[in-house]
Design a protein around this motif. Structure first.
Motif, PDB file in Angstrom:
ATOM      1  N   GLY A 334      -2.420 -36.056  52.864  1.00  0.00           N
ATOM      2  CA  GLY A 334      -1.326 -36.205  51.915  1.00  0.00           C
ATOM      3  C   GLY A 334      -1.342 -37.458  51.077  1.00  0.00           C
ATOM      4  N   VAL A 335      -2.378 -38.272  51.166  1.00  0.00           N
ATOM      5  CA  VAL A 335      -2.462 -39.501  50.362  1.00  0.00           C
ATOM      6  C   VAL A 335      -2.640 -39.135  48.883  1.00  0.00           C
ATOM      7  N   VAL A 336      -2.027 -39.925  48.019  1.00  0.00           N
ATOM      8  CA  VAL A 336      -2.183 -39.773  46.577  1.00  0.00           C
ATOM      9  C   VAL A 336      -2.698 -41.093  46.007  1.00  0.00           C
ATOM     10  N   VAL A 337      -3.800 -41.014  45.258  1.00  0.00           N
ATOM     11  CA  VAL A 337      -4.365 -42.194  44.598  1.00  0.00           C
ATOM     12  C   VAL A 337      -4.227 -41.985  43.095  1.00  0.00           C
ATOM     13  N   GLY A 338      -3.488 -42.895  42.461  1.00  0.00           N
ATOM     14  CA  GLY A 338      -3.187 -42.739  41.039  1.00  0.00           C
ATOM     15  C   GLY A 338      -4.364 -43.060  40.127  1.00  0.00           C
ATOM     16  N   GLU A 339      -4.190 -42.772  38.851  1.00  0.00           N
ATOM     17  CA  GLU A 339      -5.251 -42.975  37.859  1.00  0.00           C
ATOM     18  C   GLU A 339      -5.722 -44.427  37.830  1.00  0.00           C
ATOM     19  N   ASN A 340      -7.039 -44.579  37.756  1.00  0.00           N
ATOM     20  CA  ASN A 340      -7.704 -45.882  37.583  1.00  0.00           C
ATOM     21  C   ASN A 340      -7.459 -46.868  38.730  1.00  0.00           C
ATOM     22  N   ALA A 341      -6.930 -46.379  39.846  1.00  0.00           N
ATOM     23  CA  ALA A 341      -6.774 -47.247  41.021  1.00  0.00           C
ATOM     24  C   ALA A 341      -8.125 -47.420  41.709  1.00  0.00           C
ATOM     25  N   ILE A 342      -8.279 -48.540  42.425  1.00  0.00           N
ATOM     26  CA  ILE A 342      -9.483 -48.787  43.218  1.00  0.00           C
ATOM     27  C   ILE A 342      -9.059 -49.010  44.668  1.00  0.00           C
ATOM     28  N   VAL A 343      -9.666 -48.254  45.575  1.00  0.00           N
ATOM     29  CA  VAL A 343      -9.375 -48.336  47.007  1.00  0.00           C
ATOM     30  C   VAL A 343     -10.694 -48.628  47.705  1.00  0.00           C
ATOM     31  N   ASP A 344     -10.771 -49.740  48.422  1.00  0.00           N
ATOM     32  CA  ASP A 344     -12.059 -50.239  48.910  1.00  0.00           C
ATOM     33  C   ASP A 344     -11.931 -50.721  50.365  1.00  0.00           C
ATOM     34  N   HIS A 345     -12.697 -50.121  51.285  1.00  0.00           N
ATOM     35  CA  HIS A 345     -12.715 -50.534  52.691  1.00  0.00           C
ATOM     36  C   HIS A 345     -11.309 -50.537  53.300  1.00  0.00           C
ATOM     37  N   VAL A 346     -10.648 -49.387  53.228  1.00  0.00           N
ATOM     38  CA  VAL A 346      -9.304 -49.289  53.786  1.00  0.00           C
ATOM     39  C   VAL A 346      -9.147 -47.991  54.573  1.00  0.00           C
ATOM     40  N   VAL A 352       0.885 -41.685  52.027  1.00  0.00           N
ATOM     41  CA  VAL A 352       1.071 -42.907  51.235  1.00  0.00           C
ATOM     42  C   VAL A 352       0.589 -42.659  49.806  1.00  0.00           C
ATOM     43  N   THR A 353       1.290 -43.242  48.844  1.00  0.00           N
ATOM     44  CA  THR A 353       0.903 -43.154  47.432  1.00  0.00           C
ATOM     45  C   THR A 353       0.405 -44.504  46.941  1.00  0.00           C
ATOM     46  N   ILE A 354      -0.798 -44.502  46.370  1.00  0.00           N
ATOM     47  CA  ILE A 354      -1.358 -45.693  45.720  1.00  0.00           C
ATOM     48  C   ILE A 354      -1.151 -45.514  44.220  1.00  0.00           C
ATOM     49  N   SER A 355      -0.356 -46.356  43.631  1.00  0.00           N
ATOM     50  CA  SER A 355       0.030 -46.163  42.232  1.00  0.00           C
ATOM     51  C   SER A 355      -1.135 -46.416  41.283  1.00  0.00           C
ATOM     52  N   ALA A 356      -1.004 -45.924  40.076  1.00  0.00           N
ATOM     53  CA  ALA A 356      -2.029 -46.079  39.047  1.00  0.00           C
ATOM     54  C   ALA A 356      -2.358 -47.552  38.824  1.00  0.00           C
TER      55      ALA A 356
END
Length: 374
Positions: A334-346, A352-356
């Protein structure tokens, strides 16, 4: 009730505090792993594949979710006429109510359950390790040696041996000493917390140990040393294969990465007779857009991938938007990663939602756990 040759008792009540917010609302065995599984799936699947039909599951800490997940044991085939997965939470008795106080106490409090099935042998397991193991082979070893107790052990690097309970053995594999986290180990045979007892011996030592007043009753600290002192027949069964204690955020992340980096733990049907059974969420098929890039990653059903995914494990129903980059990470359901976000070693906790345009742990190889929206 007819006599069962062997039943299993699964210790599934651990808190797993070193997993931080991952176990805030769930017990450690119910933590997600490997794109679609929960940790407890491995021990229960091992039982099914080993021909063990009756499993008692002892739950305690935050037991609601894990109890719901196990249910009647249908996922692992324990719902037949001659099989059962029985939830054994602490309960009110004539003597009063007591929480389980240690591994041995949890088994002692369920002697009545074991007596009901009248087993010759009892397999005792922890529900919080990742591995595949044929317990039938361990039982054969136990019987061949006419053992009172057989302890599964794993050869670990000598420099890591002080972190474990160590079994010191004679040339024939019999155990003459158990040392808990020795500073100067004599052996590198680490206990895996997997035991097969002849039931008459198990019952005898549980009852005797419970008479001693102490805060906890533990197999490693109490039962095993007592049996060694009494010259019981204890043997070490050497396990060869993948085994991981995922007790920290770092080790859980690494175990997920191991699925990508090697075939030591087969989840892809190479061993067709040893599946890992789990819940089917009935999500729709995954969608990977033409703009997306997925390299060396695991993507579960229900996902919508429009960004870049590199060397990562993605659980079901995750959404990764255009321009987003996810690398060396584990994204729970159910995770959401927004536009142009960077998620690294997590590791990103479920829903959880990661905003744009967010930058989450970028350039940092120390594993971060994200459990709140950013």
């Amino acid at each position: 009730m007819a006599k069962n040759e062997i039943i299993a008792m699964l210790l599934a009540g651990g808190k797993g505090s070193r997993l931080e917010s991952l176990t805030k609302k769930v017990a450690k065995p119910a933590v997600y792993f490997g794109g679609k599984y929960r940790i407890i799936d491995f021990a229960l699947s091992n039982c099914t594949n080993s021909g063990i039909n009756v499993v008692g599951v002892m739950t305690q800490y935050e037991s609601i979710q894990i109890n719901e997940y196990i249910g009647a044991g249908t996922k692992w085939g324990f719902d037949g006429n001659n099989s059962a997965a029985v939830l054994l939470s602490p309960r009110q008795k004539e003597s009063g109510f007591n929480w389980y106080n240690g591994t041995a106490d949890a088994i002692y409090e369920n002697i009545d359950f074991m007596d009901k099935y009248n087993p010759e042998y009892v397999l005792i397991l922890s529900a919080d390790h990742i591995y595949k193991m044929n317990y039938k082979k361990m039982l054969d070893f136990h019987k061949e040696n006419n053992a009172d107790l057989t302890i599964a052990v794993l050869e670990v690097p000598w420099d890591e041996a002080p972190r474990f309970g160590i079994m010191n053995t004679n040339p024939d594999g019999s155990v003459y000493e158990f040392e808990e986290k020795p500073k100067n180990p004599k052996s590198n045979l680490a206990s895996m917390g997997i035991y097969i007892f002849s039931y008459d011996k198990l019952k005898k030592y549980l009852i005797e140990d419970e008479k001693v007043k102490r805060d906890e009753h533990d197999f490693g600290k109490d039962i095993i040393p007592a049996m060694i002192r009494d010259n019981c027949r204890l043997f070490a069964y050497k396990f060869k294969g993948y085994w991981k204690d995922v007790g920290t955020v770092q080790s859980l992340w690494q175990a997920n990465m191991d699925l990508i980096e090697s075939n030591d733990l087969d989840l892809y049907g190479i061993e067709h007779d040893w599946k890992v059974y789990s819940e089917d969420t009935h999500s729709g098929p995954q969608f990977i857009s033409k703009e997306a890039s997925v390299v060396n990653s695991m993507i579960n059903q229900g996902c919508k991938i429009e960004g870049d995914v590199k060397h990562s494990v993605i659980f079901g129903d995750v959404k990764i938007a255009k321009g987003a980059i996810v690398k060396d990470s584990v994204l729970l359901p159910g995770v959401v990663v927004g536009e142009n976000a960077i998620v690294d070693h997590v590791i990103v906790n479920n829903n959880v939602t990661i905003s744009a345009n967010s930058r989450v742990n970028e350039g940092n190889e120390t594993i971060a756990l994200i459990s709140e929206d950013l």
